[in-house]
Design a protein around this motif. Structure first.
Motif, mmCIF file in Angstrom:
data_model
loop_
_atom_site.group_PDB
_atom_site.id
_atom_site.type_symbol
_atom_site.label_atom_id
_atom_site.label_comp_id
_atom_site.label_asym_id
_atom_site.label_seq_id
_atom_site.Cartn_x
_atom_site.Cartn_y
_atom_site.Cartn_z
ATOM 1 N N ALA B 120 0.834 -1.207 0.000
ATOM 2 C CA ALA B 120 0.000 0.000 0.000
ATOM 3 C C ALA B 120 0.865 1.252 0.000
ATOM 4 C CB ALA B 120 -0.919 -0.005 1.224
ATOM 5 N N GLY B 121 1.965 1.218 0.754
ATOM 6 C CA GLY B 121 2.864 2.366 0.803
ATOM 7 C C GLY B 121 3.471 2.647 -0.556
ATOM 8 N N ILE B 122 3.844 1.589 -1.273
ATOM 9 C CA ILE B 122 4.423 1.787 -2.605
ATOM 10 C C ILE B 122 3.381 2.430 -3.522
ATOM 11 C CG2 ILE B 122 5.258 0.567 -4.642
ATOM 12 C CD1 ILE B 122 6.608 -1.410 -2.694
ATOM 13 N N PHE B 123 2.133 1.937 -3.437
ATOM 14 C CA PHE B 123 1.100 2.510 -4.297
ATOM 15 C C PHE B 123 0.831 3.963 -3.945
ATOM 16 C CE2 PHE B 123 0.169 -1.707 -5.842
ATOM 17 C CZ PHE B 123 -0.199 -1.425 -7.134
ATOM 18 N N TRP B 124 0.827 4.258 -2.647
ATOM 19 C CA TRP B 124 0.614 5.657 -2.242
ATOM 20 C C TRP B 124 1.660 6.553 -2.899
ATOM 21 C CZ3 TRP B 124 -2.795 8.683 0.426
ATOM 22 C CH2 TRP B 124 -2.347 9.959 0.751
ATOM 23 N N ASN B 125 2.910 6.125 -2.833
ATOM 24 C CA ASN B 125 3.970 6.983 -3.365
ATOM 25 C C ASN B 125 3.947 7.045 -4.884
ATOM 26 O OD1 ASN B 125 5.607 8.180 -1.143
ATOM 27 N ND2 ASN B 125 5.492 6.050 -0.467
ATOM 28 N N ILE B 126 3.514 5.946 -5.520
ATOM 29 C CA ILE B 126 3.334 6.023 -6.977
ATOM 30 C C ILE B 126 2.263 7.063 -7.289
ATOM 31 C CG2 ILE B 126 2.476 4.767 -8.988
ATOM 32 C CD1 ILE B 126 3.829 2.276 -7.886
ATOM 33 N N GLY B 127 1.168 7.027 -6.527
ATOM 34 C CA GLY B 127 0.085 7.990 -6.737
ATOM 35 C C GLY B 127 0.573 9.419 -6.587
ATOM 36 N N VAL B 128 1.345 9.674 -5.531
ATOM 37 C CA VAL B 128 1.827 11.041 -5.323
ATOM 38 C C VAL B 128 2.769 11.449 -6.449
ATOM 39 C CG1 VAL B 128 3.061 12.564 -3.749
ATOM 40 C CG2 VAL B 128 1.553 10.827 -2.834
ATOM 41 N N THR B 129 3.628 10.512 -6.880
ATOM 42 C CA THR B 129 4.555 10.837 -7.970
ATOM 43 C C THR B 129 3.788 11.212 -9.235
ATOM 44 O OG1 THR B 129 6.002 9.171 -7.024
ATOM 45 C CG2 THR B 129 6.588 10.021 -9.192
ATOM 46 N N ILE B 130 2.785 10.395 -9.589
ATOM 47 C CA ILE B 130 1.988 10.714 -10.776
ATOM 48 C C ILE B 130 1.337 12.083 -10.605
ATOM 49 C CG2 ILE B 130 -0.003 10.035 -12.160
ATOM 50 C CD1 ILE B 130 0.539 7.165 -11.380
ATOM 51 N N GLY B 131 0.815 12.317 -9.400
ATOM 52 C CA GLY B 131 0.134 13.585 -9.147
ATOM 53 C C GLY B 131 1.063 14.771 -9.322
ATOM 54 N N PRO B 154 -8.370 8.052 -6.803
ATOM 55 C CA PRO B 154 -8.681 6.672 -6.413
ATOM 56 C C PRO B 154 -7.466 5.900 -5.914
ATOM 57 C CG PRO B 154 -9.687 7.196 -8.512
ATOM 58 C CD PRO B 154 -8.809 8.349 -8.165
ATOM 59 N N ILE B 155 -6.302 6.086 -6.553
ATOM 60 C CA ILE B 155 -5.096 5.382 -6.096
ATOM 61 C C ILE B 155 -4.797 5.792 -4.659
ATOM 62 C CG2 ILE B 155 -2.670 4.871 -6.556
ATOM 63 C CD1 ILE B 155 -2.977 5.991 -9.308
ATOM 64 N N LEU B 156 -4.830 7.120 -4.420
ATOM 65 C CA LEU B 156 -4.486 7.614 -3.092
ATOM 66 C C LEU B 156 -5.501 7.114 -2.064
ATOM 67 C CD1 LEU B 156 -3.294 11.273 -3.717
ATOM 68 C CD2 LEU B 156 -1.971 9.184 -3.574
ATOM 69 N N ALA B 157 -6.781 7.231 -2.405
ATOM 70 C CA ALA B 157 -7.810 6.847 -1.438
ATOM 71 C C ALA B 157 -7.681 5.363 -1.105
ATOM 72 C CB ALA B 157 -9.192 7.158 -1.983
ATOM 73 N N PHE B 158 -7.480 4.558 -2.133
ATOM 74 C CA PHE B 158 -7.432 3.119 -1.917
ATOM 75 C C PHE B 158 -6.201 2.729 -1.104
ATOM 76 C CE2 PHE B 158 -6.796 -1.320 -3.310
ATOM 77 C CZ PHE B 158 -8.009 -1.816 -2.864
ATOM 78 N N SER B 159 -5.046 3.250 -1.502
ATOM 79 C CA SER B 159 -3.857 2.855 -0.742
ATOM 80 C C SER B 159 -3.924 3.427 0.665
ATOM 81 C CB SER B 159 -2.568 3.263 -1.456
ATOM 82 O OG SER B 159 -2.646 4.568 -1.925
ATOM 83 N N TYR B 160 -4.552 4.613 0.833
ATOM 84 C CA TYR B 160 -4.699 5.133 2.186
ATOM 85 C C TYR B 160 -5.484 4.159 3.061
ATOM 86 C CZ TYR B 160 -6.135 7.302 6.362
ATOM 87 O OH TYR B 160 -6.337 7.503 7.690
ATOM 88 N N ILE B 161 -6.586 3.659 2.500
ATOM 89 C CA ILE B 161 -7.422 2.766 3.312
ATOM 90 C C ILE B 161 -6.627 1.542 3.748
ATOM 91 C CG2 ILE B 161 -9.426 1.241 3.178
ATOM 92 C CD1 ILE B 161 -10.724 3.507 1.480
ATOM 93 N N LEU B 162 -5.809 1.010 2.813
ATOM 94 C CA LEU B 162 -4.996 -0.163 3.168
ATOM 95 C C LEU B 162 -3.949 0.173 4.219
ATOM 96 C CD1 LEU B 162 -4.419 -2.099 -0.143
ATOM 97 C CD2 LEU B 162 -5.881 -2.659 1.791
ATOM 98 N N ILE B 163 -3.543 1.442 4.294
ATOM 99 C CA ILE B 163 -2.548 1.826 5.300
ATOM 100 C C ILE B 163 -3.234 2.121 6.629
ATOM 101 C CG2 ILE B 163 -0.829 3.550 5.929
ATOM 102 C CD1 ILE B 163 -0.390 3.925 2.862
ATOM 103 N N GLY B 164 -4.259 2.992 6.547
ATOM 104 C CA GLY B 164 -4.908 3.453 7.772
ATOM 105 C C GLY B 164 -5.542 2.319 8.555
ATOM 106 N N VAL B 165 -6.002 1.290 7.831
ATOM 107 C CA VAL B 165 -6.710 0.203 8.502
ATOM 108 C C VAL B 165 -5.822 -0.504 9.532
ATOM 109 C CG1 VAL B 165 -6.167 -1.624 6.869
ATOM 110 C CG2 VAL B 165 -8.348 -1.645 8.053
ATOM 111 N N TRP B 166 -4.493 -0.443 9.331
ATOM 112 C CA TRP B 166 -3.606 -1.131 10.285
ATOM 113 C C TRP B 166 -3.602 -0.442 11.631
ATOM 114 C CZ3 TRP B 166 -2.626 -5.888 9.432
ATOM 115 C CH2 TRP B 166 -2.695 -6.348 8.116
ATOM 116 N N GLY B 167 -3.801 0.867 11.620
ATOM 117 C CA GLY B 167 -3.921 1.560 12.896
ATOM 118 C C GLY B 167 -5.174 1.112 13.624
ATOM 119 N N VAL B 168 -6.255 0.946 12.851
ATOM 120 C CA VAL B 168 -7.513 0.537 13.450
ATOM 121 C C VAL B 168 -7.427 -0.898 13.957
ATOM 122 C CG1 VAL B 168 -9.987 0.335 13.063
ATOM 123 C CG2 VAL B 168 -8.691 2.119 11.907
#
Lengths: 233, 500, 77
Positions: B120-131, B154-168
């Protein structure tokens, strides 16, 4: 650690499990003794994790809440969706009286921000570079000619009050900055009455009419073109 | 058991017989190591990239000819690239690392399936790079704080959910009955951010709301990203590291809980004060103003708590790299928030609106408070996760002084310059016209803008020192210790326990 | 996709749900006794590995020196 009745040791393993290998290895270590000594010393100090909220703060927070209520009551315009004025009071009615329209005030502001850089603050121009507006026949003369210059811009050689100029004036019409009739009316009226000029105002209707007449032209005027349509008075 | 079911049950530590439920802090640090270091490496890289864009944008403001013929770096693009690289690249990556780490430690649960976190972290950073590339190539939107092309959402939202869920998940399976105040802050933030982001994307891009509602949504989002995402994580980190490093509990735990709930109650309303004077119903603005002023309550409560904990421990604070940054951040939080409440008042706002004052205030909050706290947190986390010491005290001091002085110059420059700018723009002649033309105001502002570039150079030096130090530490030998022992007091015990 | 009004109702409903969650969290916290023993709560961050009363962080290479200074300061002389 936190021992509250609801969570009493529900997930907590027996004490022997609780001590991990690391913990057991550490017991008896000198540094642990040192830590315990420090801990003992620490406890004597009055470090309380719990202290009541200072009374001064309660007063401050109370005052803030009070102010907030008053502010909302005075500046919420009865929660109407169509009121934008923070000082609106019931009974004013929904209409916001528009500020009186003064083409000179508006024109002054437009001039300072758009024209003064070239034509200078007092409309005196820069000899040989930017033609003056003060006393210029192009300003105080034909209304149509002035409006046309504003709406399409002017480029190429031009003679103003005996001095030759050769520059470009940008357009404020459709092929340029796209001002509306009202702004053109304000700026032309302003320059005709400022800097000692004393020509009659140019109305919005005049601007709209000229705009319609030259709708098919898309480039800046040359002085010759203008003078053939409106010779100097 | 089906694979899916067994996956879900494997998240729950209770389901594994034979493994002690309550794990040691060192084990948690171990389990968080790979994902945290991925996030932090990305964050540090974005920090340097973002600084570069910031410098370009800053220099252009006083020397417009600088790089004037580079299409990718026009002011509008460089500024937006700076904002997005910092907000979504640096800040979010740092938040992911710091907040998940604190959460896991306070819950006393090791993170299982860290691999998913890494993907998820890799996807988040890919999303930010594209952005960011999208912004540089001109695909940016006109919505402040959401300039990235909407396609990356959508990339950011999706990878965020996969990251944030670990805190929960960590919270769900916490092994301590008590929920510490940092957990409140972080757990709430983990829910607040996706809520803000998804609503803003929906109401502005996916199914655009009509008219001024878009502007209201925009500022609700932009202000809340600071207040309900950066701020709670920053405060959660202060509440964790300040007592932790000092080894003494927070001054008043009662106040900290009060601070959290009043923040949750008031902050959400405050964003509309960015639209004072704008064509939206006036009651909405007035409500925003009142909420902004009410923010004084959580701020004072938090300030008392932070400062009374640190006061009398000046030497201890100064001796710890973590606390130097954290206490700097805590002081900035108090100041920036009180300034913010003041700026929401109509009489003050009439001067500060549309000036550099606002820009200064934004950096006060995001840099002097939030970013400094993140630096402090990283200085604490890294030795514990890697089991080795930071290689150089000098580099830490360089980092601290460059950032502290740099941001100090910027804050003075932009606040004073912005105030002068606002006063000049408002000054009227007796007949009611503006006294100064726009160009005169711009000229008066140039020295202040120049001071911002100077501060930008200092900050960039600090960031590069941090960057070098960070990767030096990563690449360093497995165990390098100073003679007199590492920063972690019990490390020797832990290290020997591990080895034996 | 939706009419404007329908869309507003959906947003309002989700917002209401969000608010309700916050209230539920507060109610849970009170009932669960989260606010009943605050002094204990403040100490819940310390444990055997990182105990109370011990400074946890120093500049690399300066730990012994600083720790000695701190001890000296705290010891009533």
């Amino acid at each position: 650690m936190a021992d509250n009745p609801h969570h009493s040791d529900k997930h907590r393993p027996a004490p022997s499990d609780h001590l991990s290998e690391i913990d057991r290895a550490a017991y008896g270590d000198d540094s642990i003794h040192r830590i315990h000594q420090q801990l003992g010393r620490e406890k004597e100090e009055p470090t309380e994790g719990f202290s009541q909220i200072p009374i001064v703060l309660l007063f401050l927070f109370g005052a803030l809440v009070f102010w907030g209520g008053i502010y909302i009551a005075n500046h919420s315009a009865e929660f109407r969706y169509d009121i934008y004025d923070p000082d609106w009071k019931p009974g004013f009615g929904g209409d916001q009286t528009a500020a009186a329209w003064d083409p000179i005030k508006k024109g002054d502001r437009l001039f300072k921000n758009n024209c003064a850089a070239c034509h200078q603050a007092e409309g005196q121009g820069v000899p040989g570079v930017f033609p003056p507006l003060a006393g210029s026949p192009y300003v105080v003369g034909s209304e149509d000619r002035l409006v046309k210059i504003l709406l399409r811009g002017l480029s190429g050689p031009i003679d103003v009050l005996g001095t030759e100029y050769n520059g470009n004036m940008p357009s404020y019409g459709e092929n340029g900055l796209g001002w509306d009739d009202r702004d053109i009316h304000a700026i032309t009226t302003y320059v005709r009455q400022a800097f000692g000029n004393e020509a009659p105002p140019i109305t919005e209707e005049t601007v709209a009419r000229v705009r319609g007449e030259i709708a098919s032209k898309s480039t800046a005027w040359s002085a010759d073109e203008l003078l053939s349509a409106h010779p100097l008075e | 058991m089906s694979p899916l079911l067994s996956f879900f049950s494997s998240i729950d530590p209770k389901a594994r017989p034979g493994i002690p439920v309550k794990v040691q802090l060192s084990e948690i640090d171990e389990s968080m190591r790979t994902p945290s270091i991925l996030f932090l490496s990305a964050a540090v890289c974005w920090l340097v990239i973002g600084s570069f864009f910031a410098l370009v944008a800053s220099i252009k403001l006083h020397s417009p000819d600088f790089l004037a013929n580079v299409e990718w770096l026009t002011f509008g693009r460089a500024r937006s690239a700076h904002l997005n690289a910092m907000a979504f690249g640096w800040a979010n990556n740092a938040i992911f690392a710091v907040s998940l780490w604190i959460m896991a430690r306070l819950c006393k649960t090791a993170v299982r399936h860290g691999g998913l976190l890494i993907i998820a972290g890799i996807f988040w950073n890919i999303g930010v790079t594209i952005g960011v590339i999208g912004i540089l190539t001109g695909g940016l939107t006109s919505v402040e704080w959401l300039e990235m092309p909407p396609q990356v959402a959508p990339i950011l939202a999706f990878s965020y959910i996969l990251i944030g869920v670990w805190g929960v998940i960590a919270f769900r399976f916490r092994q301590l009955g008590h929920v510490y105040v940092s957990q409140w802050y972080i757990l709430a933030a983990l829910f607040w951010f996706p809520w803000l982001y998804i609503i803003a994307q929906t109401m502005i891009f996916i199914e655009p709301a009509r008219g001024t509602v878009q502007a209201i949504t925009n500022w609700w989002f932009a202000h809340n990203v600071l207040g309900l995402w950066f701020t709670p994580v920053g405060l959660g980190a202060i509440y964790y590291f300040l007592p932790k490093v000092l080894g003494r509990p927070i001054y008043s735990y009662y106040l900290s809980v009060l601070g959290f709930w009043s923040l949750a109650l008031f902050y959400n309303w405050a964003g509309v004060h960015h639209l004072i004077g704008g064509p939206i119903p006036v009651w909405l603005i007035s409500a925003g103003i009142v909420a902004s002023v009410m923010m004084v309550i959580p701020v004072i409560v938090t300030a008392i708590n932070h400062h009374f904990t640190a006061v009398g421990n000046a030497r201890a604070t100064w001796a710890s790299p973590t606390l130097r940054f954290i206490v700097f951040g805590a002081m900035s939080y108090t100041l920036a928030s009180l300034f913010g409440s003041g700026m929401a008042l109509r009489d003050v706002n009439v001067v500060t609106h549309f000036t550099q004052f606002t820009v200064g205030h934004a950096h006060h909050g995001v840099y002097a408070f939030f970013t400094m706290v993140m630096y402090g947190s990283i200085y604490f986390m890294m030795p514990r996760m890697l089991n080795r010491e930071w290689p150089s005290a000098a580099l830490i001091k360089t980092h601290f002084w460059c950032c502290a002085i740099g941001i100090g110059i910027m804050l003075v420059g932009l606040h004073v310059g912005g105030w002068i700018q606002g006063m000049m723009m408002n000054e009227l002649t007796p007949d009611g016209n503006p006294k100064y033309t726009f160009l005169e105001v711009v000229h008066a502002l140039v020295p202040w803008l120049f001071s911002r570039s100077v501060s930008g150079v200092l900050l960039t030096i600090g960031h590069i020192a941090f960057f070098v130090h960070f990767f030096w530490m990563l690449a360093g030998p497995k165990i390098s210790r100073y003679r007199e022992g590492p920063t972690l007091l019990l490390d020797s015990i832990r290290g020997e326990g591990k080895a034996g | 996709m939706f009419e404007w009004n329908a869309y507003l109702i959906i947003i309002a409903a989700v917002a209401g749900l969000f608010f309700a969650t916050a209230v539920a969290a507060l109610v849970w916290a009170v009932k669960n006794g989260q606010f009943s023993n605050l002094e204990q709560g403040a100490r819940s961050i310390f444990d055997a590995e990182e105990p109370e009363g011990i400074q946890q962080d120093f500049f690399p290479g300066e730990a012994d020196e600083q720790r000695a200074k701190l001890e000296k300061e705290r010891r009533p002389s």
